[in-house]
Scaffold this motif. Sequence first.
Motif, PDB file in Angstrom:
ATOM      1  N   PHE A 212       0.820  -1.198   0.000  1.00 32.41           N
ATOM      2  CA  PHE A 212       0.000   0.000   0.000  1.00 32.41           C
ATOM      3  C   PHE A 212       0.863   1.261   0.000  1.00 32.41           C
ATOM      4  CE2 PHE A 212      -2.334  -3.388   2.240  1.00 32.41           C
ATOM      5  CZ  PHE A 212      -3.374  -3.553   1.334  1.00 32.41           C
ATOM      6  N   PHE A 213       0.220   2.420  -0.158  1.00 30.67           N
ATOM      7  CA  PHE A 213       0.973   3.667  -0.259  1.00 30.67           C
ATOM      8  C   PHE A 213       1.846   3.929   0.968  1.00 30.67           C
ATOM      9  CE2 PHE A 213      -2.376   4.781  -3.391  1.00 30.67           C
ATOM     10  CZ  PHE A 213      -1.561   5.180  -4.437  1.00 30.67           C
ATOM     11  N   LEU A 214       1.335   3.618   2.136  1.00 32.98           N
ATOM     12  CA  LEU A 214       2.094   3.870   3.368  1.00 32.98           C
ATOM     13  C   LEU A 214       2.555   2.566   4.021  1.00 32.98           C
ATOM     14  CD1 LEU A 214      -0.108   6.733   4.910  1.00 32.98           C
ATOM     15  CD2 LEU A 214       1.730   6.881   3.196  1.00 32.98           C
ATOM     16  N   GLY A 215       2.670   1.530   3.237  1.00 29.21           N
ATOM     17  CA  GLY A 215       3.050   0.220   3.760  1.00 29.21           C
ATOM     18  C   GLY A 215       1.821  -0.548   4.168  1.00 29.21           C
ATOM     19  N   GLN A 216       1.182  -0.106   5.258  1.00 27.36           N
ATOM     20  CA  GLN A 216      -0.063  -0.725   5.689  1.00 27.36           C
ATOM     21  C   GLN A 216      -1.246  -0.013   5.030  1.00 27.36           C
ATOM     22  OE1 GLN A 216       1.736   1.481   7.527  1.00 27.36           O
ATOM     23  NE2 GLN A 216       0.603   2.163   9.337  1.00 27.36           N
ATOM     24  N   PHE A 217      -2.392  -0.710   4.999  1.00 22.43           N
ATOM     25  CA  PHE A 217      -3.620  -0.138   4.455  1.00 22.43           C
ATOM     26  C   PHE A 217      -3.978   1.122   5.229  1.00 22.43           C
ATOM     27  CE2 PHE A 217      -8.341  -0.196   3.891  1.00 22.43           C
ATOM     28  CZ  PHE A 217      -8.357  -0.140   2.504  1.00 22.43           C
ATOM     29  N   SER A 218      -4.292   2.206   4.516  1.00 19.72           N
ATOM     30  CA  SER A 218      -4.536   3.482   5.183  1.00 19.72           C
ATOM     31  C   SER A 218      -5.582   4.299   4.433  1.00 19.72           C
ATOM     32  CB  SER A 218      -3.238   4.288   5.276  1.00 19.72           C
ATOM     33  OG  SER A 218      -2.921   4.861   4.007  1.00 19.72           O
ATOM     34  N   TRP A 219      -5.831   5.482   4.962  1.00 15.41           N
ATOM     35  CA  TRP A 219      -6.803   6.371   4.340  1.00 15.41           C
ATOM     36  C   TRP A 219      -6.376   6.811   2.944  1.00 15.41           C
ATOM     37  CZ3 TRP A 219      -7.322  12.181   4.707  1.00 15.41           C
ATOM     38  CH2 TRP A 219      -6.088  12.821   4.870  1.00 15.41           C
ATOM     39  N   VAL A 220      -5.094   6.768   2.664  1.00 14.75           N
ATOM     40  CA  VAL A 220      -4.617   7.143   1.328  1.00 14.75           C
ATOM     41  C   VAL A 220      -5.141   6.150   0.290  1.00 14.75           C
ATOM     42  CG1 VAL A 220      -2.619   7.619  -0.103  1.00 14.75           C
ATOM     43  CG2 VAL A 220      -2.555   8.172   2.332  1.00 14.75           C
ATOM     44  N   ASP A 221      -5.044   4.864   0.592  1.00 20.03           N
ATOM     45  CA  ASP A 221      -5.551   3.846  -0.318  1.00 20.03           C
ATOM     46  C   ASP A 221      -7.049   4.031  -0.545  1.00 20.03           C
ATOM     47  OD1 ASP A 221      -3.012   2.158  -0.408  1.00 20.03           O
ATOM     48  OD2 ASP A 221      -3.452   2.182   1.735  1.00 20.03           O
ATOM     49  N   ILE A 222      -7.766   4.320   0.527  1.00 21.13           N
ATOM     50  CA  ILE A 222      -9.209   4.510   0.431  1.00 21.13           C
ATOM     51  C   ILE A 222      -9.549   5.745  -0.411  1.00 21.13           C
ATOM     52  CG2 ILE A 222     -11.298   5.013   1.767  1.00 21.13           C
ATOM     53  CD1 ILE A 222     -10.104   3.332   4.028  1.00 21.13           C
ATOM     54  N   ALA A 223      -8.735   6.777  -0.293  1.00 23.69           N
ATOM     55  CA  ALA A 223      -8.976   8.002  -1.069  1.00 23.69           C
ATOM     56  C   ALA A 223      -8.855   7.753  -2.564  1.00 23.69           C
ATOM     57  CB  ALA A 223      -7.995   9.090  -0.635  1.00 23.69           C
ATOM     58  N   TYR A 224      -7.931   6.876  -2.953  1.00 23.24           N
ATOM     59  CA  TYR A 224      -7.629   6.672  -4.373  1.00 23.24           C
ATOM     60  C   TYR A 224      -8.355   5.494  -5.013  1.00 23.24           C
ATOM     61  CZ  TYR A 224      -3.835  10.112  -4.754  1.00 23.24           C
ATOM     62  OH  TYR A 224      -3.112  11.282  -4.815  1.00 23.24           O
ATOM     63  N   ILE A 225      -8.504   4.390  -4.301  1.00 22.32           N
ATOM     64  CA  ILE A 225      -8.886   3.145  -4.959  1.00 22.32           C
ATOM     65  C   ILE A 225     -10.240   3.173  -5.654  1.00 22.32           C
ATOM     66  CG2 ILE A 225      -9.859   2.017  -2.902  1.00 22.32           C
ATOM     67  CD1 ILE A 225      -7.747   0.359  -5.711  1.00 22.32           C
ATOM     68  N   PRO A 226     -11.282   3.834  -5.159  1.00 22.10           N
ATOM     69  CA  PRO A 226     -12.547   3.789  -5.899  1.00 22.10           C
ATOM     70  C   PRO A 226     -12.445   4.365  -7.304  1.00 22.10           C
ATOM     71  CG  PRO A 226     -12.915   4.552  -3.656  1.00 22.10           C
ATOM     72  CD  PRO A 226     -11.435   4.564  -3.879  1.00 22.10           C
ATOM     73  N   PHE A 227     -11.562   5.326  -7.492  1.00 22.70           N
ATOM     74  CA  PHE A 227     -11.387   5.948  -8.800  1.00 22.70           C
ATOM     75  C   PHE A 227     -10.428   5.148  -9.676  1.00 22.70           C
ATOM     76  CE2 PHE A 227     -12.654   9.166  -5.784  1.00 22.70           C
ATOM     77  CZ  PHE A 227     -13.692   9.804  -6.453  1.00 22.70           C
ATOM     78  N   ILE A 228      -9.307   4.720  -9.116  1.00 23.31           N
ATOM     79  CA  ILE A 228      -8.329   3.961  -9.906  1.00 23.31           C
ATOM     80  C   ILE A 228      -8.930   2.644 -10.350  1.00 23.31           C
ATOM     81  CG2 ILE A 228      -6.024   2.956  -9.934  1.00 23.31           C
ATOM     82  CD1 ILE A 228      -6.229   6.074  -9.695  1.00 23.31           C
ATOM     83  N   GLU A 229      -9.689   2.001  -9.479  1.00 24.78           N
ATOM     84  CA  GLU A 229     -10.346   0.744  -9.834  1.00 24.78           C
ATOM     85  C   GLU A 229     -11.264   0.939 -11.043  1.00 24.78           C
ATOM     86  OE1 GLU A 229     -12.951  -2.588  -7.448  1.00 24.78           O
ATOM     87  OE2 GLU A 229     -13.475  -0.477  -7.208  1.00 24.78           O
ATOM     88  N   ARG A 230     -12.035   2.012 -11.043  1.00 27.34           N
ATOM     89  CA  ARG A 230     -12.942   2.273 -12.159  1.00 27.34           C
ATOM     90  C   ARG A 230     -12.184   2.524 -13.451  1.00 27.34           C
ATOM     91  NH1 ARG A 230     -15.771   3.232  -7.742  1.00 27.34           N
ATOM     92  NH2 ARG A 230     -18.071   3.311  -7.780  1.00 27.34           N
ATOM     93  N   PHE A 231     -11.109   3.296 -13.384  1.00 31.90           N
ATOM     94  CA  PHE A 231     -10.349   3.576 -14.606  1.00 31.90           C
ATOM     95  C   PHE A 231      -9.571   2.359 -15.085  1.00 31.90           C
ATOM     96  CE2 PHE A 231     -11.553   7.878 -13.853  1.00 31.90           C
ATOM     97  CZ  PHE A 231     -11.559   8.440 -15.128  1.00 31.90           C
ATOM     98  N   HIS A 232      -9.184   1.499 -14.189  1.00 27.68           N
ATOM     99  CA  HIS A 232      -8.564   0.227 -14.571  1.00 27.68           C
ATOM    100  C   HIS A 232      -9.531  -0.553 -15.454  1.00 27.68           C
ATOM    101  CE1 HIS A 232      -6.834  -3.913 -13.229  1.00 27.68           C
ATOM    102  NE2 HIS A 232      -6.245  -3.485 -14.323  1.00 27.68           N
ATOM    103  N   ILE A 233     -10.794  -0.599 -15.071  1.00 26.86           N
ATOM    104  CA  ILE A 233     -11.807  -1.336 -15.826  1.00 26.86           C
ATOM    105  C   ILE A 233     -12.131  -0.625 -17.138  1.00 26.86           C
ATOM    106  CG2 ILE A 233     -14.215  -2.088 -15.804  1.00 26.86           C
ATOM    107  CD1 ILE A 233     -13.884  -2.419 -12.737  1.00 26.86           C
ATOM    108  N   VAL A 234     -12.342   0.697 -17.080  1.00 27.70           N
ATOM    109  CA  VAL A 234     -12.728   1.450 -18.274  1.00 27.70           C
ATOM    110  C   VAL A 234     -11.643   1.382 -19.347  1.00 27.70           C
ATOM    111  CG1 VAL A 234     -13.140   3.776 -19.181  1.00 27.70           C
ATOM    112  CG2 VAL A 234     -14.314   3.012 -17.109  1.00 27.70           C
TER     113      VAL A 234
END
Length: 216
Positions: A164-186
């Motif tokens: 993850f961005f900070l090693g462990q799962f954190s708010w940074v991952d949560i901030a980014y993943i809903p958008f990156i996941e969608r663009f990965h699919i699109v």
Amino acid sequence: MATAFVKEILPPSLTSASSQPPLFDGTTRLYTSYQCPFAQRVWITRNYKGLQDKIKLVAIDLGDRPSWYKENVYPENKVPSLEHNGKVVGESLDLIKYVDANFEGPSLFPNDPAKREFGEKLVSEVDSVTRELFSSLKGDAVQQTSSVFDSLENALGKFDDGPFFLGQFSWVDIAYIPFIERFHIVLAEVFKHDITEGRPKLRAWIEVYAAIVTSL
């Protein structure tokens, strides 16, 4: 990484024909939409911290919103919002912090000052990143998003103690993943382009998140 995700039956989305749930009756409610990436941030936070029994979901149909939501619950008329302790608070990034600070469960903020500083920097950039991704769909999406995904690959390599961005799962991952996941699919489905090709850290990050989601 241990998580507190459990399977749950999701309530149906409320429409303009739906009655308003009781307000300020002591129940903590997360007003959300299953399709909204902003709302998904707080849904992920809730589930990761194991708060499914503490925070009730109230799904809103954004295409047919009930009038009572704006009139009585949240004047901004957006999701997500959280009803807690006699007030309603909103804005997804603020709500990640709010839920983390006011409820039990694993913290989404590391103790390491260097990681906290880097995390704040990344989150301060997330809105500009998402705007750039959406605007790319009007042009050459593959070329225009390349630098964005390269930057994410570099950021994921900042610390070497986890995927993850900070090693462990954190708010940074949560901030980014809903958008990156969608663009990965699109980009894969529409442009036949894999954003993780040549970016092993980005690939690992998306795969670990996908594994978490399948446990819901």
